[in-house]
Write an enzyme that holds these catalytic residues in place. Structure first.
Site, PDB file in Angstrom:
ATOM      1  N   ARG A  52      43.109  31.969  44.342  1.00 39.93           N
ATOM      2  CA  ARG A  52      42.006  32.660  45.004  1.00 39.93           C
ATOM      3  C   ARG A  52      41.350  33.578  43.969  1.00 39.93           C
ATOM      4  NH1 ARG A  52      43.572  37.009  43.460  1.00 39.93           N
ATOM      5  NH2 ARG A  52      41.914  37.930  44.679  1.00 39.93           N
ATOM      6  N   GLY A  53      40.237  34.195  44.396  1.00 46.60           N
ATOM      7  CA  GLY A  53      39.447  34.984  43.446  1.00 46.60           C
ATOM      8  C   GLY A  53      38.345  34.076  42.916  1.00 46.60           C
ATOM      9  N   ALA A  54      37.104  34.562  42.968  1.00 45.09           N
ATOM     10  CA  ALA A  54      35.949  33.693  42.727  1.00 45.09           C
ATOM     11  C   ALA A  54      36.009  32.917  41.396  1.00 45.09           C
ATOM     12  CB  ALA A  54      34.662  34.507  42.834  1.00 45.09           C
ATOM     13  N   ARG A  95      36.187  26.356  50.182  1.00 51.55           N
ATOM     14  CA  ARG A  95      35.926  27.751  50.603  1.00 51.55           C
ATOM     15  C   ARG A  95      34.422  28.002  50.455  1.00 51.55           C
ATOM     16  NH1 ARG A  95      39.711  32.643  48.798  1.00 51.55           N
ATOM     17  NH2 ARG A  95      38.937  33.586  50.715  1.00 51.55           N
ATOM     18  N   GLN A 200      45.772  41.681  49.003  1.00 55.19           N
ATOM     19  CA  GLN A 200      45.580  41.360  47.579  1.00 55.19           C
ATOM     20  C   GLN A 200      45.830  42.587  46.693  1.00 55.19           C
ATOM     21  OE1 GLN A 200      43.518  40.344  49.998  1.00 55.19           O
ATOM     22  NE2 GLN A 200      42.544  38.400  49.535  1.00 55.19           N
ATOM     23  N   ASP A 241      32.125  37.911  44.907  1.00 53.03           N
ATOM     24  CA  ASP A 241      32.251  36.475  45.182  1.00 53.03           C
ATOM     25  C   ASP A 241      30.906  35.773  45.100  1.00 53.03           C
ATOM     26  OD1 ASP A 241      34.678  37.835  46.593  1.00 53.03           O
ATOM     27  OD2 ASP A 241      35.192  35.738  46.216  1.00 53.03           O
TER      28      ASP A 241
HETATM   29  O1  MRU Z   1      39.804  35.978  49.435  1.00 58.03           O
HETATM   30  P1  MRU Z   1      39.968  36.177  47.960  1.00 58.03           P
HETATM   31  O2  MRU Z   1      41.281  36.764  47.585  1.00 58.03           O
HETATM   32  O3  MRU Z   1      39.635  34.924  47.192  1.00 58.03           O
HETATM   33  O4  MRU Z   1      38.858  37.237  47.590  1.00 58.03           O
HETATM   34  C1  MRU Z   1      38.755  37.689  46.267  1.00 58.03           C
HETATM   35  C2  MRU Z   1      37.748  38.761  46.094  1.00 58.03           C
HETATM   36  O5  MRU Z   1      37.057  39.146  47.007  1.00 58.03           O
HETATM   37  C3  MRU Z   1      37.548  39.274  44.713  1.00 58.03           C
HETATM   38  O6  MRU Z   1      37.185  40.612  44.733  1.00 58.03           O
HETATM   39  C4  MRU Z   1      36.422  38.465  44.043  1.00 58.03           C
HETATM   40  O7  MRU Z   1      36.682  37.087  44.123  1.00 58.03           O
HETATM   41  C5  MRU Z   1      36.215  38.830  42.641  1.00 58.03           C
HETATM   42  S1  MRU Z   1      37.601  38.289  41.677  1.00 58.03           S
HETATM   43  C6  MRU Z   1      37.320  38.454  40.070  1.00 58.03           C
END
Ligand code: MRU
EC number: 5.3.1.23
Length: 354
Positions: A52-54, A95, A200, A241
């Site tokens: 996860r994480g963009a 996603r 997270q 994201d």
């Molecule tokens: O649902 P997630 O854990 O994928 O959400 C992640 C976030 O919102 C982060 O802040 C975002 O992706 C930036 S990560 C470098």
């Protein structure tokens, strides 16, 4: 000057057998890798939040597309380009909010469209996926450096969600800035919101910072405004994201509340994201698709139901929110920074004027 290692964790790794993903659902208790050998497995891992994480989702999707192309060649031979379309759609649907996913897939499609139909595309597609990965690592380094330069020595910082090595290919976005500024001796205290419901902040950010020897103080998300009121925080630093063309920022649910409280208390608000997170096709935050996940993520905590099992008790679980550009002091990217972002500033950045 601090001497912590600052970057010891890897969320994804390509090996001969396929894409290895550190299963983030199990952290911090267990460090287990999942090996994905086809595109459907990569898509499922993205949907289920193994990864996860963009930016990390974008990198994973790139490798997923490489697996799709290799499989299409094995099945269809010269018809491989059309043959990989279904897998690409499966990856695209995994996603909805992080635009890095669609960005990486579009880039892989462009690469595929330039390859000969009658040759095995596996190594060329894999090279493109590796390039996406390597560019993310380099972008993290550049953002870390320029974001850290904005932080005055002696600062306290607050972050939300996880934006570190687990969320990217390398050092991280917001956490990359924090790591760099910590190493420079600019940061005195790091605060991290626990980030309900998926935690997270508590499970991942604290784990990463502990691995690097950087002290962190966790707080319940609802405590952020009270913390800012005490004057101990000078910067709120978050990732994104998707950033709309006017500078509105979609990020983990709760980010908007942090931005509102920051403005109220004179705390500066920094968004750190590679340009692959900017979506010039989306005019404003209103048009950003916001993912809603299973109500059980809110009704349960740590596998235990915390809400009564009673008729009429449900949950609203949007997992991202939109912070309007006017609440953002600066957006830091690998191509430059935009202070007080608006449509003109974002367009100048993307044109290369920074
Ligand atoms: O649902 P997630 O854990 O994928 O959400 C992640 C976030 O919102 C982060 O802040 C975002 O992706 C930036 S990560 C470098």
């Amino acid at each position: 000057m601090n001497t912590a290692s600052h970057d010891t964790v890897r969320a994804l790794e390509w090996r001969d057998e396929g894409l290895y993903l550190l299963d983030q659902r199990l952290l911090p208790g267990q460090e287990q890798y999942v090996c994905c050998t086809d595109a459907a497995a990569v898509a499922q891992a993205i949907t289920d939040m193994v990864v996860r994480g963009a930016p990390a989702i974008g990198v994973a999707a790139g490798y997923g597309a490489a697996l799709a192309g290799a499989a299409a060649w094995r099945t269809h031979g010269a018809g491989w380009q059309a043959g990989m379309a279904e897998d690409m759609d499966t990856l695209r649907r995994s996603r909805p909010t992080a635009v890095n996913l669609a960005w990486a897939l579009a880039r892989m499609e462009t690469c595929a469209s330039r390859l000969p139909e009658d040759e095995d595309p596996a190594s060329a597609l894999l090279a493109e996926a590796h390039a996406i990965h390597a560019e993310d690592v380099a972008a993290n380094q550049r953002m870390g450096r320029s974001g850290a330069g904005l932080i005055q020595p002696g600062s306290g910082v607050l972050t939300h969600c996880n934006t570190g090595s687990l969320a990217t290919g390398g050092l991280g976005t917001a956490l990359g800035v924090i790591r760099t500024a910590w190493a420079d001796g600019r940061i005195e205290r790091v605060f991290a919101d626990e980030t309900r419901p998926w935690l997270q902040g508590a499970r991942l950010t604290a784990w990463e910072l502990a691995a690097d020897g950087i002290p962190v103080e966790l707080l319940a998300d609802g405590a952020a405004a009270a913390l800012m009121r005490t004057g101990q925080v000078h910067w709120a630093i978050v990732g994104a994201d998707r950033i709309a063309a006017n500078g509105d920022v979609a990020n983990k649910i709760g980010t908007y509340a942090v931005a509102l409280a920051a403005r109220q208390h004179g705390v500066r608000f920094m968004v750190v994201a590679p340009t692959s997170t900017i979506d010039p096709e989306t005019a404003t935050g209103e048009q950003i698709p916001i993912e809603t996940r299973d109500a059980r993520e809110v009704l349960y905590a740590g596998g235990q139901r915390v809400a009564p099992k009673a008729e009429g008790v449900g949950a609203w679980n949007p997992v991202f929110d939109v912070t309007p550009a006017e609440l953002v002091d600066v957006i830091v990217t690998e191509r430059g920074v935009v202070h007080q972002p608006d449509a003109d500033g974002m367009a100048r950045l993307l044109e290369g004027a920074g």
